[in-house]
Design a protein around this motif. Structure first.
Motif, PDB file in Angstrom:
ATOM      1  N   VAL A   1       0.852  -1.179   0.000  1.00 34.09           N
ATOM      2  CA  VAL A   1       0.000   0.000   0.000  1.00 34.09           C
ATOM      3  C   VAL A   1       0.890   1.231   0.000  1.00 34.09           C
ATOM      4  CG1 VAL A   1      -1.879   1.218   1.161  1.00 34.09           C
ATOM      5  CG2 VAL A   1      -1.721  -1.282   1.314  1.00 34.09           C
ATOM      6  N   GLY A   2       0.687   2.104  -0.986  1.00 40.19           N
ATOM      7  CA  GLY A   2       1.529   3.283  -1.133  1.00 40.19           C
ATOM      8  C   GLY A   2       1.214   4.374  -0.120  1.00 40.19           C
ATOM      9  N   PRO A   3       2.019   5.433  -0.109  1.00 37.54           N
ATOM     10  CA  PRO A   3       1.819   6.543   0.840  1.00 37.54           C
ATOM     11  C   PRO A   3       0.451   7.208   0.724  1.00 37.54           C
ATOM     12  CG  PRO A   3       3.985   6.672  -0.196  1.00 37.54           C
ATOM     13  CD  PRO A   3       3.218   5.618  -0.930  1.00 37.54           C
ATOM     14  N   ASP A   4      -0.165   7.109  -0.466  1.00 35.95           N
ATOM     15  CA  ASP A   4      -1.490   7.707  -0.653  1.00 35.95           C
ATOM     16  C   ASP A   4      -2.609   6.783  -0.189  1.00 35.95           C
ATOM     17  OD1 ASP A   4      -1.327   5.755  -2.581  1.00 35.95           O
ATOM     18  OD2 ASP A   4      -1.854   7.056  -4.277  1.00 35.95           O
ATOM     19  N   GLY A   5      -2.268   5.609   0.378  1.00 39.23           N
ATOM     20  CA  GLY A   5      -3.272   4.679   0.868  1.00 39.23           C
ATOM     21  C   GLY A   5      -3.845   3.761  -0.190  1.00 39.23           C
ATOM     22  N   ARG A   6      -3.283   3.795  -1.403  1.00 36.13           N
ATOM     23  CA  ARG A   6      -3.792   2.955  -2.490  1.00 36.13           C
ATOM     24  C   ARG A   6      -2.913   1.728  -2.664  1.00 36.13           C
ATOM     25  NH1 ARG A   6      -7.410   5.164  -5.959  1.00 36.13           N
ATOM     26  NH2 ARG A   6      -6.659   3.879  -7.676  1.00 36.13           N
ATOM     27  N   PRO A   7      -3.519   0.545  -2.780  1.00 33.46           N
ATOM     28  CA  PRO A   7      -2.733  -0.659  -3.047  1.00 33.46           C
ATOM     29  C   PRO A   7      -2.002  -0.550  -4.381  1.00 33.46           C
ATOM     30  CG  PRO A   7      -4.919  -1.246  -2.265  1.00 33.46           C
ATOM     31  CD  PRO A   7      -4.947   0.225  -2.549  1.00 33.46           C
ATOM     32  N   THR A   8      -0.737  -0.978  -4.405  1.00 29.03           N
ATOM     33  CA  THR A   8       0.072  -0.887  -5.621  1.00 29.03           C
ATOM     34  C   THR A   8       0.360  -2.248  -6.228  1.00 29.03           C
ATOM     35  OG1 THR A   8       2.108  -0.883  -4.314  1.00 29.03           O
ATOM     36  CG2 THR A   8       1.137   1.262  -4.873  1.00 29.03           C
ATOM     37  N   ASP A   9       0.534  -3.271  -5.407  1.00 28.03           N
ATOM     38  CA  ASP A   9       0.754  -4.601  -5.953  1.00 28.03           C
ATOM     39  C   ASP A   9       0.442  -5.656  -4.902  1.00 28.03           C
ATOM     40  OD1 ASP A   9       3.319  -5.548  -4.543  1.00 28.03           O
ATOM     41  OD2 ASP A   9       4.071  -3.739  -5.511  1.00 28.03           O
ATOM     42  N   LEU A  10       0.260  -6.875  -5.368  1.00 26.47           N
ATOM     43  CA  LEU A  10       0.017  -8.028  -4.514  1.00 26.47           C
ATOM     44  C   LEU A  10       1.074  -9.074  -4.841  1.00 26.47           C
ATOM     45  CD1 LEU A  10      -1.992  -9.356  -2.448  1.00 26.47           C
ATOM     46  CD2 LEU A  10      -3.091 -10.410  -4.424  1.00 26.47           C
ATOM     47  N   ARG A  11       1.841  -9.481  -3.820  1.00 26.53           N
ATOM     48  CA  ARG A  11       2.892 -10.479  -4.008  1.00 26.53           C
ATOM     49  C   ARG A  11       2.462 -11.796  -3.373  1.00 26.53           C
ATOM     50  NH1 ARG A  11       8.246  -8.554  -5.390  1.00 26.53           N
ATOM     51  NH2 ARG A  11       7.971  -6.383  -6.063  1.00 26.53           N
ATOM     52  N   LEU A  12       2.723 -12.871  -4.096  1.00 27.15           N
ATOM     53  CA  LEU A  12       2.330 -14.204  -3.657  1.00 27.15           C
ATOM     54  C   LEU A  12       3.596 -15.015  -3.400  1.00 27.15           C
ATOM     55  CD1 LEU A  12      -0.146 -13.019  -5.243  1.00 27.15           C
ATOM     56  CD2 LEU A  12      -0.667 -15.362  -5.922  1.00 27.15           C
ATOM     57  N   HIS A  13       3.896 -15.273  -2.127  1.00 22.79           N
ATOM     58  CA  HIS A  13       5.070 -16.026  -1.729  1.00 22.79           C
ATOM     59  C   HIS A  13       4.660 -17.475  -1.471  1.00 22.79           C
ATOM     60  CE1 HIS A  13       7.455 -12.335  -1.203  1.00 22.79           C
ATOM     61  NE2 HIS A  13       6.358 -11.807  -0.685  1.00 22.79           N
ATOM     62  N   PRO A  14       5.155 -18.439  -2.253  1.00 18.48           N
ATOM     63  CA  PRO A  14       4.707 -19.838  -2.116  1.00 18.48           C
ATOM     64  C   PRO A  14       5.053 -20.437  -0.751  1.00 18.48           C
ATOM     65  CG  PRO A  14       5.811 -19.495  -4.220  1.00 18.48           C
ATOM     66  CD  PRO A  14       6.071 -18.274  -3.399  1.00 18.48           C
ATOM     67  N   THR A  15       4.108 -21.203  -0.218  1.00 20.44           N
ATOM     68  CA  THR A  15       4.277 -21.882   1.067  1.00 20.44           C
ATOM     69  C   THR A  15       3.822 -23.326   0.939  1.00 20.44           C
ATOM     70  OG1 THR A  15       2.055 -21.243   1.823  1.00 20.44           O
ATOM     71  CG2 THR A  15       3.880 -19.755   2.385  1.00 20.44           C
ATOM     72  N   GLU A  16       4.239 -24.149   1.894  1.00 19.06           N
ATOM     73  CA  GLU A  16       3.728 -25.517   1.965  1.00 19.06           C
ATOM     74  C   GLU A  16       3.718 -25.968   3.420  1.00 19.06           C
ATOM     75  OE1 GLU A  16       6.076 -28.546   0.041  1.00 19.06           O
ATOM     76  OE2 GLU A  16       7.916 -27.382   0.293  1.00 19.06           O
TER      77      GLU A  16
END
Length: 343
Positions: free
Chosen positions: A275-290
Protein backbone atom coordinates in the motif's frame (compact mmCIF):
# COMPACT_ATOMS: atom_id res chain seq x y z
CA UNK A 1 7.46 4.15 1.32
CA UNK A 2 4.94 1.33 0.93
CA UNK A 3 3.50 -0.62 3.84
CA UNK A 4 2.97 -4.37 3.48
CA UNK A 5 -0.09 -6.18 4.81
CA UNK A 6 -0.05 -9.99 4.74
CA UNK A 7 -3.03 -12.28 4.30
CA UNK A 8 -3.11 -16.04 4.84
CA UNK A 9 -5.53 -18.85 4.24
CA UNK A 10 -6.82 -21.04 7.05
CA UNK A 11 -4.76 -21.19 10.23
CA UNK A 12 -5.96 -24.31 12.04
CA UNK A 13 -4.06 -24.81 15.30
CA UNK A 14 -6.09 -27.68 16.78
CA UNK A 15 -5.86 -31.50 16.81
CA UNK A 16 -2.41 -32.73 15.76
CA UNK A 17 -1.03 -29.19 15.50
CA UNK A 18 -2.04 -28.62 19.12
CA UNK A 19 -0.48 -31.96 20.11
CA UNK A 20 2.80 -31.18 18.34
CA UNK A 21 3.08 -27.73 19.85
CA UNK A 22 3.08 -29.11 23.37
CA UNK A 23 6.55 -30.59 22.70
CA UNK A 24 8.14 -27.88 20.58
CA UNK A 25 8.76 -24.14 20.68
CA UNK A 26 5.98 -21.61 20.29
CA UNK A 27 7.55 -20.46 17.02
CA UNK A 28 7.68 -23.95 15.50
CA UNK A 29 4.22 -23.81 13.94
CA UNK A 30 5.46 -21.04 11.62
CA UNK A 31 8.43 -23.11 10.41
CA UNK A 32 10.89 -21.00 8.43
CA UNK A 33 8.27 -18.38 7.47
CA UNK A 34 8.52 -16.58 10.82
CA UNK A 35 11.05 -13.98 9.73
CA UNK A 36 8.96 -13.06 6.70
CA UNK A 37 5.79 -12.86 8.81
CA UNK A 38 7.45 -10.67 11.41
CA UNK A 39 8.86 -8.45 8.68
CA UNK A 40 5.38 -7.45 7.51
CA UNK A 41 3.74 -4.24 8.68
CA UNK A 42 0.44 -6.04 9.30
CA UNK A 43 -0.97 -9.57 9.18
CA UNK A 44 -4.56 -10.83 8.76
CA UNK A 45 -5.48 -14.51 9.11
CA UNK A 46 -8.54 -16.72 9.11
CA UNK A 47 -8.40 -18.46 12.51
CA UNK A 48 -9.93 -21.87 11.81
CA UNK A 49 -10.29 -23.05 15.43
CA UNK A 50 -11.21 -21.91 18.91
CA UNK A 51 -8.64 -20.95 21.53
CA UNK A 52 -9.74 -22.77 24.65
CA UNK A 53 -9.31 -25.87 26.78
CA UNK A 54 -12.95 -25.79 27.83
CA UNK A 55 -16.26 -26.80 26.31
CA UNK A 56 -17.55 -30.00 24.80
CA UNK A 57 -17.87 -30.99 21.17
CA UNK A 58 -20.88 -29.60 19.34
CA UNK A 59 -23.37 -32.45 18.87
CA UNK A 60 -26.64 -30.57 18.28
CA UNK A 61 -26.13 -31.20 14.56
CA UNK A 62 -23.70 -33.50 12.78
CA UNK A 63 -20.20 -32.05 12.84
CA UNK A 64 -17.44 -34.46 11.73
CA UNK A 65 -14.53 -32.20 12.75
CA UNK A 66 -13.89 -30.15 15.88
CA UNK A 67 -10.90 -27.81 16.15
CA UNK A 68 -9.58 -26.41 19.44
CA UNK A 69 -6.12 -25.15 20.46
CA UNK A 70 -4.70 -24.43 23.91
CA UNK A 71 -4.45 -20.64 24.24
CA UNK A 72 -1.40 -20.99 26.50
CA UNK A 73 0.72 -21.64 23.40
CA UNK A 74 -1.58 -20.54 20.56
CA UNK A 75 -1.94 -16.92 21.65
CA UNK A 76 1.83 -16.43 22.09
CA UNK A 77 2.33 -18.06 18.69
CA UNK A 78 -0.06 -15.56 17.08
CA UNK A 79 1.75 -12.75 18.85
CA UNK A 80 5.17 -13.99 17.76
CA UNK A 81 4.05 -14.04 14.13
CA UNK A 82 2.74 -10.49 14.45
CA UNK A 83 -0.91 -11.31 13.75
CA UNK A 84 -2.92 -8.09 13.89
CA UNK A 85 -6.40 -9.38 13.05
CA UNK A 86 -8.28 -12.68 12.98
CA UNK A 87 -11.33 -13.36 10.85
CA UNK A 88 -13.64 -15.53 12.94
CA UNK A 89 -16.63 -15.91 10.62
CA UNK A 90 -16.13 -19.58 9.81
CA UNK A 91 -17.50 -23.05 10.45
CA UNK A 92 -15.44 -23.86 13.57
CA UNK A 93 -16.00 -21.05 16.10
CA UNK A 94 -18.68 -23.04 17.94
CA UNK A 95 -17.04 -26.46 17.65
CA UNK A 96 -16.80 -26.59 21.45
CA UNK A 97 -19.96 -24.58 22.06
CA UNK A 98 -20.40 -21.11 23.46
CA UNK A 99 -17.90 -21.29 26.32
CA UNK A 100 -14.99 -21.96 23.96
CA UNK A 101 -16.05 -19.15 21.63
CA UNK A 102 -16.15 -16.79 24.60
CA UNK A 103 -12.69 -17.96 25.65
CA UNK A 104 -11.46 -17.23 22.11
CA UNK A 105 -12.89 -13.72 22.11
CA UNK A 106 -11.40 -13.01 25.53
CA UNK A 107 -7.98 -14.43 24.63
CA UNK A 108 -7.70 -12.34 21.48
CA UNK A 109 -8.91 -9.21 23.26
CA UNK A 110 -6.41 -9.68 26.08
CA UNK A 111 -3.60 -10.11 23.54
CA UNK A 112 -4.66 -6.99 21.65
CA UNK A 113 -5.37 -8.95 18.46
CA UNK A 114 -8.32 -7.45 16.60
CA UNK A 115 -11.17 -9.75 15.55
CA UNK A 116 -14.29 -9.69 13.41
CA UNK A 117 -17.00 -12.02 12.19
CA UNK A 118 -18.10 -13.61 15.47
CA UNK A 119 -19.33 -12.41 18.83
CA UNK A 120 -21.81 -12.66 21.66
CA UNK A 121 -24.52 -11.36 19.31
CA UNK A 122 -24.89 -10.55 15.63
CA UNK A 123 -24.33 -6.91 16.55
CA UNK A 124 -20.88 -7.72 17.94
CA UNK A 125 -20.10 -10.06 15.04
CA UNK A 126 -20.61 -7.19 12.59
CA UNK A 127 -18.00 -5.01 14.34
CA UNK A 128 -14.79 -4.56 12.33
CA UNK A 129 -11.34 -5.68 13.36
CA UNK A 130 -9.51 -2.36 13.35
CA UNK A 131 -5.77 -1.91 13.70
CA UNK A 132 -3.03 0.51 12.70
CA UNK A 133 0.41 -0.08 11.21
CA UNK A 134 3.36 2.16 10.52
CA UNK A 135 3.93 5.41 12.40
CA UNK A 136 2.64 8.97 12.51
CA UNK A 137 4.77 9.87 9.50
CA UNK A 138 3.39 7.09 7.32
CA UNK A 139 0.79 5.06 9.13
CA UNK A 140 -2.11 3.08 7.82
CA UNK A 141 -5.45 2.36 9.51
CA UNK A 142 -7.00 -0.96 8.52
CA UNK A 143 -10.53 -2.28 9.07
CA UNK A 144 -11.50 -5.90 8.43
CA UNK A 145 -15.08 -7.15 8.20
CA UNK A 146 -15.71 -10.88 8.11
CA UNK A 147 -18.63 -13.00 6.88
CA UNK A 148 -19.38 -16.65 6.17
CA UNK A 149 -22.06 -18.67 4.39
CA UNK A 150 -21.04 -21.88 6.21
CA UNK A 151 -22.85 -23.73 9.00
CA UNK A 152 -26.22 -22.00 9.53
CA UNK A 153 -26.43 -23.43 13.06
CA UNK A 154 -23.39 -21.36 14.06
CA UNK A 155 -24.98 -18.04 13.04
CA UNK A 156 -25.27 -15.34 15.68
CA UNK A 157 -28.55 -13.54 16.26
CA UNK A 158 -29.77 -10.73 18.50
CA UNK A 159 -29.44 -12.87 21.63
CA UNK A 160 -27.08 -15.76 20.84
CA UNK A 161 -23.35 -15.93 20.05
CA UNK A 162 -21.97 -17.09 16.74
CA UNK A 163 -20.90 -15.90 13.31
CA UNK A 164 -21.79 -13.08 10.96
CA UNK A 165 -23.55 -15.28 8.43
CA UNK A 166 -25.01 -14.33 5.05
CA UNK A 167 -25.92 -15.96 1.75
CA UNK A 168 -23.44 -14.70 -0.86
CA UNK A 169 -25.88 -13.58 -3.54
CA UNK A 170 -25.92 -10.02 -4.89
CA UNK A 171 -29.69 -10.28 -5.30
CA UNK A 172 -30.16 -11.11 -1.62
CA UNK A 173 -31.31 -7.93 0.09
CA UNK A 174 -30.50 -9.34 3.53
CA UNK A 175 -26.88 -9.89 2.51
CA UNK A 176 -26.52 -6.42 1.06
CA UNK A 177 -28.09 -4.81 4.11
CA UNK A 178 -25.97 -6.76 6.59
CA UNK A 179 -22.72 -6.21 4.70
CA UNK A 180 -23.39 -2.50 4.27
CA UNK A 181 -24.13 -2.23 7.99
CA UNK A 182 -20.72 -3.74 8.71
CA UNK A 183 -19.13 -1.33 6.24
CA UNK A 184 -20.77 1.63 7.96
CA UNK A 185 -19.26 0.57 11.25
CA UNK A 186 -15.88 -0.03 9.66
CA UNK A 187 -15.90 3.43 8.06
CA UNK A 188 -16.54 4.99 11.46
CA UNK A 189 -12.93 4.03 12.24
CA UNK A 190 -11.86 6.09 9.18
CA UNK A 191 -9.75 3.30 7.67
CA UNK A 192 -7.25 3.80 4.89
CA UNK A 193 -7.73 0.16 3.89
CA UNK A 194 -11.03 -1.74 3.99
CA UNK A 195 -10.83 -5.55 3.88
CA UNK A 196 -13.64 -8.06 3.34
CA UNK A 197 -12.60 -11.47 4.71
CA UNK A 198 -15.01 -14.16 3.53
CA UNK A 199 -15.24 -17.82 4.51
CA UNK A 200 -17.37 -19.01 1.63
CA UNK A 201 -18.22 -22.12 -0.30
CA UNK A 202 -17.48 -25.85 0.10
CA UNK A 203 -14.17 -27.66 0.53
CA UNK A 204 -11.78 -28.74 -2.26
CA UNK A 205 -13.38 -26.63 -4.99
CA UNK A 206 -10.82 -25.05 -7.32
CA UNK A 207 -12.95 -22.36 -8.99
CA UNK A 208 -15.40 -19.79 -7.58
CA UNK A 209 -19.00 -20.00 -8.77
CA UNK A 210 -20.46 -17.15 -10.79
CA UNK A 211 -22.40 -15.98 -7.72
CA UNK A 212 -19.16 -15.44 -5.77
CA UNK A 213 -17.62 -13.56 -8.69
CA UNK A 214 -20.64 -11.27 -8.74
CA UNK A 215 -20.35 -10.67 -4.99
CA UNK A 216 -16.61 -10.03 -5.27
CA UNK A 217 -17.19 -7.39 -7.91
CA UNK A 218 -20.02 -5.84 -5.91
CA UNK A 219 -17.73 -5.57 -2.89
CA UNK A 220 -15.11 -3.82 -5.01
CA UNK A 221 -17.74 -1.38 -6.23
CA UNK A 222 -18.82 -0.80 -2.61
CA UNK A 223 -15.31 0.39 -1.81
CA UNK A 224 -13.50 -2.69 -0.49
CA UNK A 225 -9.75 -2.50 -1.12
CA UNK A 226 -9.09 -6.27 -1.05
CA UNK A 227 -11.31 -9.35 -0.85
CA UNK A 228 -9.70 -12.08 1.28
CA UNK A 229 -11.50 -15.34 0.53
CA UNK A 230 -11.00 -18.73 2.19
CA UNK A 231 -12.83 -22.00 2.97
CA UNK A 232 -12.02 -24.35 0.07
CA UNK A 233 -8.70 -25.57 1.57
CA UNK A 234 -7.18 -25.10 -1.88
CA UNK A 235 -6.26 -21.77 -3.43
CA UNK A 236 -8.30 -20.39 -6.31
CA UNK A 237 -7.57 -17.75 -8.94
CA UNK A 238 -7.34 -14.02 -8.41
CA UNK A 239 -9.39 -11.40 -10.23
CA UNK A 240 -8.94 -7.62 -10.21
CA UNK A 241 -12.02 -5.40 -10.44
CA UNK A 242 -11.99 -1.61 -10.13
CA UNK A 243 -8.41 -1.93 -8.87
CA UNK A 244 -9.47 -4.32 -6.09
CA UNK A 245 -7.77 -7.72 -5.93
CA UNK A 246 -10.25 -10.51 -5.25
CA UNK A 247 -8.48 -13.51 -3.72
CA UNK A 248 -11.27 -15.99 -4.20
CA UNK A 249 -9.61 -18.50 -1.91
CA UNK A 250 -6.27 -18.29 -0.11
CA UNK A 251 -6.17 -22.04 0.60
CA UNK A 252 -4.58 -23.43 3.77
CA UNK A 253 -1.65 -21.89 5.64
CA UNK A 254 -1.16 -24.33 8.52
CA UNK A 255 -3.12 -27.41 9.59
CA UNK A 256 -2.94 -31.20 10.03
CA UNK A 257 -5.20 -32.19 7.12
CA UNK A 258 -4.80 -35.19 4.85
CA UNK A 259 -3.33 -34.07 1.51
CA UNK A 260 -5.08 -34.46 -1.82
CA UNK A 261 -2.29 -35.46 -4.23
CA UNK A 262 -3.91 -33.68 -7.17
CA UNK A 263 -5.28 -30.46 -5.67
CA UNK A 264 -2.50 -30.15 -3.08
CA UNK A 265 -4.25 -28.50 -0.16
CA UNK A 266 -0.84 -28.38 1.55
CA UNK A 267 0.40 -25.73 -0.91
CA UNK A 268 -0.56 -22.09 -1.10
CA UNK A 269 0.90 -18.60 -0.62
CA UNK A 270 1.46 -15.80 1.80
CA UNK A 271 -0.38 -12.96 0.05
CA UNK A 272 1.27 -9.57 0.67
CA UNK A 273 -0.50 -6.36 -0.34
CA UNK A 274 1.71 -3.30 -0.80
CA UNK A 275 0.00 0.00 0.00
CA UNK A 276 1.53 3.28 -1.13
CA UNK A 277 1.82 6.54 0.84
CA UNK A 278 -1.49 7.71 -0.65
CA UNK A 279 -3.27 4.68 0.87
CA UNK A 280 -3.79 2.96 -2.49
CA UNK A 281 -2.73 -0.66 -3.05
CA UNK A 282 0.07 -0.89 -5.62
CA UNK A 283 0.75 -4.60 -5.95
CA UNK A 284 0.02 -8.03 -4.51
CA UNK A 285 2.89 -10.48 -4.01
CA UNK A 286 2.33 -14.20 -3.66
CA UNK A 287 5.07 -16.03 -1.73
CA UNK A 288 4.71 -19.84 -2.12
CA UNK A 289 4.28 -21.88 1.07
CA UNK A 290 3.73 -25.52 1.97
CA UNK A 291 2.62 -27.39 5.07
CA UNK A 292 4.74 -30.17 6.52
CA UNK A 293 4.89 -31.61 10.02
CA UNK A 294 1.93 -29.52 11.21
CA UNK A 295 3.84 -26.32 10.39
CA UNK A 296 4.07 -23.90 7.49
CA UNK A 297 7.27 -23.53 5.49
CA UNK A 298 8.65 -21.59 2.56
CA UNK A 299 7.81 -23.85 -0.38
CA UNK A 300 10.49 -26.06 -1.87
CA UNK A 301 11.52 -25.14 -5.44
CA UNK A 302 9.34 -27.89 -6.94
CA UNK A 303 6.33 -27.02 -4.79
CA UNK A 304 6.77 -23.30 -5.53
CA UNK A 305 6.90 -23.93 -9.27
CA UNK A 306 3.75 -26.07 -9.08
CA UNK A 307 1.92 -23.37 -7.10
CA UNK A 308 2.95 -20.57 -9.46
CA UNK A 309 1.86 -22.52 -12.53
CA UNK A 310 -1.40 -23.49 -10.85
CA UNK A 311 -2.18 -19.91 -9.82
CA UNK A 312 -1.48 -18.64 -13.34
CA UNK A 313 -3.78 -21.28 -14.82
CA UNK A 314 -6.59 -20.58 -12.36
CA UNK A 315 -6.33 -16.79 -12.80
CA UNK A 316 -6.01 -16.71 -16.58
CA UNK A 317 -9.81 -16.96 -17.18
CA UNK A 318 -10.16 -13.70 -15.20
CA UNK A 319 -7.64 -11.94 -17.45
CA UNK A 320 -5.15 -11.78 -14.59
CA UNK A 321 -1.47 -11.85 -15.45
CA UNK A 322 1.47 -12.04 -13.04
CA UNK A 323 5.09 -11.00 -13.16
CA UNK A 324 7.80 -12.99 -11.42
CA UNK A 325 10.19 -11.76 -8.72
CA UNK A 326 12.39 -14.56 -7.41
CA UNK A 327 10.11 -17.26 -6.02
CA UNK A 328 7.13 -14.87 -5.81
CA UNK A 329 4.39 -13.95 -8.24
CA UNK A 330 3.64 -10.22 -8.50
CA UNK A 331 0.31 -8.71 -9.52
CA UNK A 332 0.39 -4.98 -10.33
CA UNK A 333 -2.73 -3.08 -9.33
CA UNK A 334 -2.29 0.27 -11.04
CA UNK A 335 -4.67 -0.37 -13.95
CA UNK A 336 -7.06 -3.33 -13.99
CA UNK A 337 -8.66 -2.83 -17.41
CA UNK A 338 -6.88 -5.93 -18.75
CA UNK A 339 -7.83 -7.90 -15.64
CA UNK A 340 -11.58 -7.74 -16.05
CA UNK A 341 -12.78 -11.11 -17.33
CA UNK A 342 -16.40 -11.93 -18.03
CA UNK A 343 -18.71 -13.65 -15.56
Amino acid sequence: MSLRIGFTGDVMLGRLVDDRQRDRSVDAVWGNTLERLRGLDGLVINLECVLSTRGRKWTRTRRPFHFRADPDWAVPALERAGVDACALANNHVLDYEEVALRDTLAALDEAGIARSGAGETIDEALEPAAFSVGDSNGGLDVAVVSFTDNTPEYAADEESPGTARVEFDVDDTTMRRRVRKAFERARETEPDLLVASLHWGPNMVTEPPASFRAVGRWLAEEGVDIVHGHSAHVFQGIEVHDGTPIIYDAGDFVDDYAVDDERRNDRSFLFVLAVGPDGRPTDLRLHPTEIDGCAVHVASPDAAAWARDRMRDLSEPFGTAFDRDGEALVLSLGDDESNDGEI
